[in-house]
Design a protein around this motif. Structure first.
Motif, PDB file in Angstrom:
ATOM      1  N   PRO A 172       0.816  -1.206   0.000  1.00 52.46           N
ATOM      2  CA  PRO A 172       0.000   0.000   0.000  1.00 52.46           C
ATOM      3  C   PRO A 172       0.851   1.259   0.000  1.00 52.46           C
ATOM      4  O   PRO A 172       2.015   1.235   0.359  1.00 52.46           O
ATOM      5  CB  PRO A 172      -0.772  -0.118   1.311  1.00 52.46           C
ATOM      6  N   ARG A 173       0.244   2.355  -0.414  1.00 51.36           N
ATOM      7  CA  ARG A 173       0.881   3.671  -0.373  1.00 51.36           C
ATOM      8  C   ARG A 173      -0.087   4.632   0.308  1.00 51.36           C
ATOM      9  O   ARG A 173      -1.274   4.651   0.001  1.00 51.36           O
ATOM     10  CB  ARG A 173       1.200   4.164  -1.778  1.00 51.36           C
ATOM     11  N   TYR A 174       0.430   5.433   1.241  1.00 48.38           N
ATOM     12  CA  TYR A 174      -0.392   6.422   1.940  1.00 48.38           C
ATOM     13  C   TYR A 174      -0.039   7.808   1.418  1.00 48.38           C
ATOM     14  O   TYR A 174       1.129   8.191   1.389  1.00 48.38           O
ATOM     15  CB  TYR A 174      -0.152   6.341   3.444  1.00 48.38           C
ATOM     16  N   VAL A 175      -1.051   8.534   1.000  1.00 50.35           N
ATOM     17  CA  VAL A 175      -0.841   9.851   0.406  1.00 50.35           C
ATOM     18  C   VAL A 175      -0.730  10.902   1.503  1.00 50.35           C
ATOM     19  O   VAL A 175      -1.554  10.936   2.420  1.00 50.35           O
ATOM     20  CB  VAL A 175      -1.999  10.201  -0.543  1.00 50.35           C
ATOM     21  N   PRO A 176       0.284  11.766   1.444  1.00 46.11           N
ATOM     22  CA  PRO A 176       0.389  12.841   2.431  1.00 46.11           C
ATOM     23  C   PRO A 176      -0.882  13.679   2.463  1.00 46.11           C
ATOM     24  O   PRO A 176      -1.424  14.055   1.426  1.00 46.11           O
ATOM     25  CB  PRO A 176       1.584  13.672   1.925  1.00 46.11           C
ATOM     26  N   GLY A 177      -1.365  13.950   3.673  1.00 40.97           N
ATOM     27  CA  GLY A 177      -2.582  14.733   3.811  1.00 40.97           C
ATOM     28  C   GLY A 177      -3.846  13.899   3.850  1.00 40.97           C
ATOM     29  O   GLY A 177      -4.919  14.423   4.091  1.00 40.97           O
ATOM     30  N   GLY A 178      -3.721  12.586   3.608  1.00 41.68           N
ATOM     31  CA  GLY A 178      -4.883  11.712   3.673  1.00 41.68           C
ATOM     32  C   GLY A 178      -5.163  11.303   5.109  1.00 41.68           C
ATOM     33  O   GLY A 178      -4.520  11.752   6.044  1.00 41.68           O
ATOM     34  N   SER A 179      -6.141  10.414   5.264  1.00 41.68           N
ATOM     35  CA  SER A 179      -6.524   9.973   6.598  1.00 41.68           C
ATOM     36  C   SER A 179      -6.404   8.467   6.750  1.00 41.68           C
ATOM     37  O   SER A 179      -7.172   7.855   7.472  1.00 41.68           O
ATOM     38  CB  SER A 179      -7.958  10.426   6.916  1.00 41.68           C
ATOM     39  N   GLY A 180      -5.471   7.885   6.052  1.00 37.45           N
ATOM     40  CA  GLY A 180      -5.177   6.482   6.304  1.00 37.45           C
ATOM     41  C   GLY A 180      -5.670   5.488   5.296  1.00 37.45           C
ATOM     42  O   GLY A 180      -5.759   4.305   5.603  1.00 37.45           O
ATOM     43  N   VAL A 181      -6.006   5.895   4.106  1.00 29.01           N
ATOM     44  CA  VAL A 181      -6.412   4.938   3.085  1.00 29.01           C
ATOM     45  C   VAL A 181      -5.173   4.358   2.418  1.00 29.01           C
ATOM     46  O   VAL A 181      -4.375   5.090   1.848  1.00 29.01           O
ATOM     47  CB  VAL A 181      -7.281   5.614   2.007  1.00 29.01           C
ATOM     48  N   PRO A 182      -5.003   3.042   2.454  1.00 29.07           N
ATOM     49  CA  PRO A 182      -3.912   2.454   1.676  1.00 29.07           C
ATOM     50  C   PRO A 182      -4.331   2.368   0.211  1.00 29.07           C
ATOM     51  O   PRO A 182      -5.354   1.771  -0.118  1.00 29.07           O
ATOM     52  CB  PRO A 182      -3.740   1.066   2.298  1.00 29.07           C
ATOM     53  N   LEU A 183      -3.574   2.993  -0.647  1.00 30.90           N
ATOM     54  CA  LEU A 183      -3.875   3.023  -2.070  1.00 30.90           C
ATOM     55  C   LEU A 183      -2.855   2.208  -2.849  1.00 30.90           C
ATOM     56  O   LEU A 183      -1.780   1.876  -2.338  1.00 30.90           O
ATOM     57  CB  LEU A 183      -3.868   4.468  -2.576  1.00 30.90           C
ATOM     58  N   ILE A 184      -3.190   1.892  -4.082  1.00 31.21           N
ATOM     59  CA  ILE A 184      -2.261   1.247  -5.007  1.00 31.21           C
ATOM     60  C   ILE A 184      -1.603   2.347  -5.831  1.00 31.21           C
ATOM     61  O   ILE A 184      -2.288   3.057  -6.573  1.00 31.21           O
ATOM     62  CB  ILE A 184      -2.994   0.270  -5.938  1.00 31.21           C
ATOM     63  N   GLN A 185      -0.293   2.505  -5.698  1.00 34.82           N
ATOM     64  CA  GLN A 185       0.415   3.479  -6.525  1.00 34.82           C
ATOM     65  C   GLN A 185       0.940   2.787  -7.770  1.00 34.82           C
ATOM     66  O   GLN A 185       1.540   1.714  -7.694  1.00 34.82           O
ATOM     67  CB  GLN A 185       1.584   4.099  -5.760  1.00 34.82           C
TER      68      GLN A 185
END
Length: 482
Positions: A186-199
């Motif tokens: 997973p990748r966490y985007v700066p400023g997000g609230s904890g969603v692991p995304l697929i980069q």
């Protein structure tokens, strides 16, 4: 791709939420990726995968009252045929044969009407079953059965380096396929609230939001959501929501119309190997834990004494958890219950009991109304300019003053000049009215429109059928938007 830019010119379409699906730590995922067997074939057949998925991929057009609403984060300059006044564009995919469609919440936010274009050239009016802005997922419904559906995989199991492809309508080019590899998961985007995304490095552009990301086997593994860019265009960093998460959200939207999440009022970020030593923790723990950055006033976390700089190591146990697992445990807790947090504070461990509140759910959106009502001149208010051509003046002709209804859905906007109706030239209102006098509600009408230096035939679709076939149109190089 939620709807606000996190930092100026950076996030094209942001998503932020407590994730609803489990993720392993970075180390355990890396180990599982190493243990994977060598694929039987090194060839990546995206042609066959795209052919299988394409029938279930749809284009989405949104209209709303008032002026033009930019799609979230769409900061690029407009080209002549990009956007209609009051319209927004996105992609989606069918997940149930009875007409349920998954897309991005930001793409349908504030919609007055939503039109779905299928691969077999049908158009449907859609209603919003539910939308969750935190995860940026929306579930739509159209009045149809027996529709083709995508084949679902597991986005949480993707490994860096795996090939993936996206399908959508970037800049209006429907069912376009772009391919690349998984950059991180997973990748966490700066400023997000904890969603692991697929980069990934798959090219995504405006119009791709809500479309599918699929793997080498042709299974959908993600919902394309946003790009990370200094200028609003693709710069090689794209993000998709794992399909596991998207479907869990969709199930709740289908059942209740909104998503329930527990929360304690503590804003956190993932603890990293670089940050861990600053708090007296070993760098090896950097893939685990949640670092508290803010505690909301009068929240359960504040009442329990949590503070900025605390590190949450685990929820309901002593074994350190990944950041996503901590988020999951909190989100899954019921309102009114209490959870035990293992905290690291001032280089010592302690346990804190925290009450659980419930996030305010998104208001259930009202269903989108029919795209077209009773109208005159297809919803066009026209004015004719007479006189000779002058410097900085538009040429004489018939111009659009305002637009609604069928014309708005077709993409016409203020300032367009009308040249012909079908194959009949028009120069003024009398010509236009004469040309459309015999047009029936079941007819498709082609308007030849000049916008800037481009001219193109634009189809006005039949007004009497909500399932009207889409008329294709040729142009002299003009671009139409998704």
């Amino acid at each position: 791709m939620s709807a606000a830019t996190v930092a100026k010119g950076l996030i094209v379409a942001a998503v932020a939420a407590f994730v609803l699906t489990g993720q392993t730590s970075a180390w355990s995922q890396a180990r599982s990726c190493l243990e994977r067997g060598r694929p039987q074939s090194q060839a990546v057949d995206f042609a066959a995968a795209a052919a299988r998925q394409s029938p279930a991929v749809v284009s989405i057009m949104v209209t709303e009252n008032g002026g033009e609403r930019p799609v979230a984060g769409d900061t690029r300059p407009s080209t002549p045929w990009e956007r209609g006044w009051g319209r927004g564009f996105a992609s989606g995919f069918i997940v149930d044969r009875d007409g349920y469609i998954l897309t991005s919440a930001h793409a349908v936010s504030g919609a007055r009407s939503i039109s779905i274009a299928t691969a077999d050239q049908r158009r449907f009016d859609a209603e919003v079953v539910g939308a969750d802005r935190l995860s940026d997922v929306a579930l739509l419904k159209v009045a149809a059965t027996g529709l083709p559906v995508v084949v679902l995989g597991r986005g949480s199991e993707l490994c860096p380096g795996e090939w993936v492809a996206a399908m959508g309508a970037p800049f209006g080019f429907e069912r376009s396929v772009t391919a690349g590899v998984v950059s991180a998961n997973p990748r966490y985007v700066p400023g997000g609230s904890g969603v692991p995304l697929i980069q990934t490095d798959v090219a995504l552009n405006p119009g791709n939001s809500g479309g599918p990301l699929f793997d080498e086997r042709g299974e959908v593994v993600g919902l394309n959501s946003m790009i990370y860019s200094p200028g609003g265009g693709y710069f090689g960093v794209s993000f998709s929501l794992p399909i596991d998460t998207a479907m869990q959200v969709a199930d709740q939207l289908r059942t209740a119309g909104y998503v329930r999440r527990g929360h304690i009022g503590a804003r956190t970020q993932p603890l990293t190997a670089e940050l861990a030593p600053a708090f007296g923790l070993g760098a090896a723990l950097g893939a685990l834990g949640a670092l508290v950055v803010r505690v909301d006033a009068d929240s359960p976390a504040a009442e329990a004494g949590l503070r900025s700089g605390d590190v949450v190591l685990a929820v309901g146990g002593d074994v350190a958890m990944s950041y996503a697992d901590i988020q999951n445990r909190v989100a899954a807790a019921r309102k009114g219950s209490r959870i035990a947090l293992k905290i690291w504070r001032h280089r010592a461990a302690l346990t804190v009991q925290v009450g659980v509140a419930e996030n305010q759910p998104d208001v259930r959106p009202r269903p989108a109304g029919p795209a077209v009502m009773q109208e005159t001149r297809f919803g066009l208010e026209l004015a004719q300019r007479k006189g000779v051509l002058g410097i900085s003046l538009p040429p004489p002709g018939l111009y659009v003053q305002s637009v609604s209804g069928s014309a708005q859905l077709a993409g016409l906007r203020y300032g367009d000049m009308l040249v012909a109706v079908n194959d009949v030239e028009v120069a003024d209102l009398a010509d236009f009215d004469a040309a459309i006098r015999t047009v029936r509600d079941s007819d498709t009408v082609a308007l030849l429109v000049v916008r800037g230096s481009a001219r193109s035939y634009v189809p006005i679709l039949p007004r009497s059928s909500p399932h009207a076939p889409i008329a294709r149109h040729a142009s002299d190089g003009a671009v139409s938007t998704p």
